[in-house]
Design a protein around this motif. Structure first.
Motif, PDB file in Angstrom:
ATOM      1  N   GLN A  57       0.799  -1.174   0.091  1.00 36.62           N
ATOM      2  CA  GLN A  57      -0.082   0.005   0.080  1.00 36.62           C
ATOM      3  C   GLN A  57       0.924   1.165   0.133  1.00 36.62           C
ATOM      4  OE1 GLN A  57      -3.254   0.273  -0.368  1.00 36.62           O
ATOM      5  NE2 GLN A  57      -2.853   2.423  -0.324  1.00 36.62           N
ATOM      6  N   GLU A  58       1.840   1.154   0.847  1.00 38.33           N
ATOM      7  CA  GLU A  58       2.870   2.243   0.946  1.00 38.33           C
ATOM      8  C   GLU A  58       3.456   2.613  -0.624  1.00 38.33           C
ATOM      9  OE1 GLU A  58       5.662   1.224   3.650  1.00 38.33           O
ATOM     10  OE2 GLU A  58       4.519   1.968   5.578  1.00 38.33           O
ATOM     11  N   PRO A 110       1.949   5.531  -7.910  1.00 40.58           N
ATOM     12  CA  PRO A 110       0.692   5.548  -8.279  1.00 40.58           C
ATOM     13  C   PRO A 110       0.812   4.841  -9.853  1.00 40.58           C
ATOM     14  CG  PRO A 110       0.916   7.679  -7.775  1.00 40.58           C
ATOM     15  CD  PRO A 110       2.170   7.264  -7.801  1.00 40.58           C
ATOM     16  N   GLY A 111      -0.108   3.719 -10.032  1.00 42.25           N
ATOM     17  CA  GLY A 111       0.008   3.085 -11.278  1.00 42.25           C
ATOM     18  C   GLY A 111      -1.487   2.149 -11.480  1.00 42.25           C
ATOM     19  N   ALA A 112      -1.627   1.593 -12.499  1.00 35.95           N
ATOM     20  CA  ALA A 112      -3.182   1.190 -12.761  1.00 35.95           C
ATOM     21  C   ALA A 112      -2.773  -0.241 -13.552  1.00 35.95           C
ATOM     22  CB  ALA A 112      -3.918   2.130 -13.550  1.00 35.95           C
ATOM     23  N   GLY A 151      -3.423  -0.201  -7.030  1.00 35.92           N
ATOM     24  CA  GLY A 151      -1.939  -0.185  -7.258  1.00 35.92           C
ATOM     25  C   GLY A 151      -1.619  -0.876  -8.416  1.00 35.92           C
ATOM     26  N   ALA A 152      -0.249  -0.586  -9.017  1.00 44.33           N
ATOM     27  CA  ALA A 152       0.343  -1.482 -10.075  1.00 44.33           C
ATOM     28  C   ALA A 152       1.224  -2.629  -9.348  1.00 44.33           C
ATOM     29  CB  ALA A 152       0.866  -0.655 -11.024  1.00 44.33           C
ATOM     30  N   PHE A 153       0.349  -3.729  -9.099  1.00 51.10           N
ATOM     31  CA  PHE A 153       1.152  -4.617  -8.316  1.00 51.10           C
ATOM     32  C   PHE A 153       1.778  -5.716  -9.226  1.00 51.10           C
ATOM     33  CE2 PHE A 153      -2.920  -3.664  -5.799  1.00 51.10           C
ATOM     34  CZ  PHE A 153      -2.347  -3.003  -4.788  1.00 51.10           C
ATOM     35  N   HIS A 154       2.679  -6.699  -8.538  1.00 50.57           N
ATOM     36  CA  HIS A 154       3.594  -7.389  -9.375  1.00 50.57           C
ATOM     37  C   HIS A 154       4.318  -6.853 -10.489  1.00 50.57           C
ATOM     38  CE1 HIS A 154       2.446 -10.922  -7.090  1.00 50.57           C
ATOM     39  NE2 HIS A 154       1.156 -10.500  -7.275  1.00 50.57           N
ATOM     40  N   PHE A 200       6.427  -0.771 -10.019  1.00 49.59           N
ATOM     41  CA  PHE A 200       5.904  -0.031  -9.353  1.00 49.59           C
ATOM     42  C   PHE A 200       5.950  -0.318  -7.600  1.00 49.59           C
ATOM     43  CE2 PHE A 200       4.173   1.274 -13.293  1.00 49.59           C
ATOM     44  CZ  PHE A 200       3.685   2.542 -13.363  1.00 49.59           C
ATOM     45  N   MET A 201       6.318  -1.810  -7.631  1.00 49.65           N
ATOM     46  CA  MET A 201       6.398  -2.479  -6.315  1.00 49.65           C
ATOM     47  C   MET A 201       7.670  -2.586  -5.729  1.00 49.65           C
ATOM     48  SD  MET A 201       3.261  -2.575  -4.797  1.00 49.65           S
ATOM     49  CE  MET A 201       2.614  -0.992  -5.677  1.00 49.65           C
TER      50      MET A 201
END
Length: 241
Positions: A59-60, A66-68, A131-134, A137-138
């Motif tokens: 989340q942080e 930020p991403g999508a 968020g833009a997971f995996h 961005f992470m």
């Protein structure tokens, strides 16, 4: 994440309680942590705390970078790769099954990528995520997880656990296992390759242990010859497969 983890693990234990022994295991994204706990690689309480930290770190990272995310349907990986290469920080992040790939990108690029996917004969569906997971961005979350894992005990799994990042079973060294747990956060989920590898290694019956039946549907699209059940069906049948 903690709630989903708890449901996944409880469902797996319920199936095990009927005398059904897992020969191989895998979990999609968060589900991989449940698989590691089920296999004994992580203590239950330790895994729960890890999941809470994982959610916090992700989340942080999502707020900081930020991403999508969107799903590209009916377009092959090579074509999608060429589309995404035109955009900074855009990348495929979930290889779910034939014709279904999820990608991450900047919020400002999503509409243009969607149009390009459609121009190449595919369909686009935006995902309602925070968020833009995996994805890259992470990366901050991955680094924090690796640091957190320094004080977490990890041991070889009693049942092979196939890693999202590599589509291969986890190794046995503590450092390798911790690296995979941390890197999974910012790496693509190779779900199709994982299922294909498990089938090559002898898997013929898959039982989905968790809320919903999304993974069951993906597995059927990957290979129509294997048997796929949801844990609720197994429990209702008293353990009969």
């Amino acid at each position: 994440q903690p709630c989903l983890f708890s449901v996944d693990l409880a469902a797996a234990r319920a199936v095990e309680g009927l005398g059904i022994r897992a020969d191989l295991t895998a979990g999609f994204s968060l589900g991989e942590i449940a698989a590691l706990a089920f296999s004994g690689a992580l203590e239950d309480e330790s895994a729960f705390r890890l999941v809470c930290k994982r959610a916090e770190f992700m989340q942080e990272a999502a707020e900081r970078n930020p991403g999508a995310m969107g799903a590209a349907l009916g377009i092959d990986a090579e074509k999608l790769s060429k589309v995404l290469a035109r955009f900074e920080n855009a990348q495929a992040v979930n290889f779910n099954c034939p014709g279904q790939i999820v990608f991450a990108a900047k919020e400002s690029d999503i509409d243009e990528i969607a149009a390009a996917v459609q121009e190449n004969g595919g369909k686009f569906r935006r995902l309602a995520v925070s968020g833009a997971f995996h994805s890259r961005f992470m990366e901050d979350a991955s680094r924090k997880m690796l640091e957190y894992l320094k004080n977490v005990s990890v041991r070889p799994a009693s049942v092979p656990v196939y890693a999202n990042r590599t589509a291969e079973p986890y190794g046995e060294t503590e450092q390798e296992m911790k690296s995979l747990i941390a890197e999974q956060i910012c790496s693509a989920v190779q779900w199709q390759s994982t299922i294909e590898r498990m089938i090559r290694d002898g898997a013929s019956v898959f039982i989905e242990t968790g809320e919903g039946k999304v993974l069951s549907g993906l597995i059927r699209k990957i290979n129509k010859s294997v048997k796929v059940l949801h844990y609720s069906e197994v429990l209702a049948n008293g353990g009969s497969l």
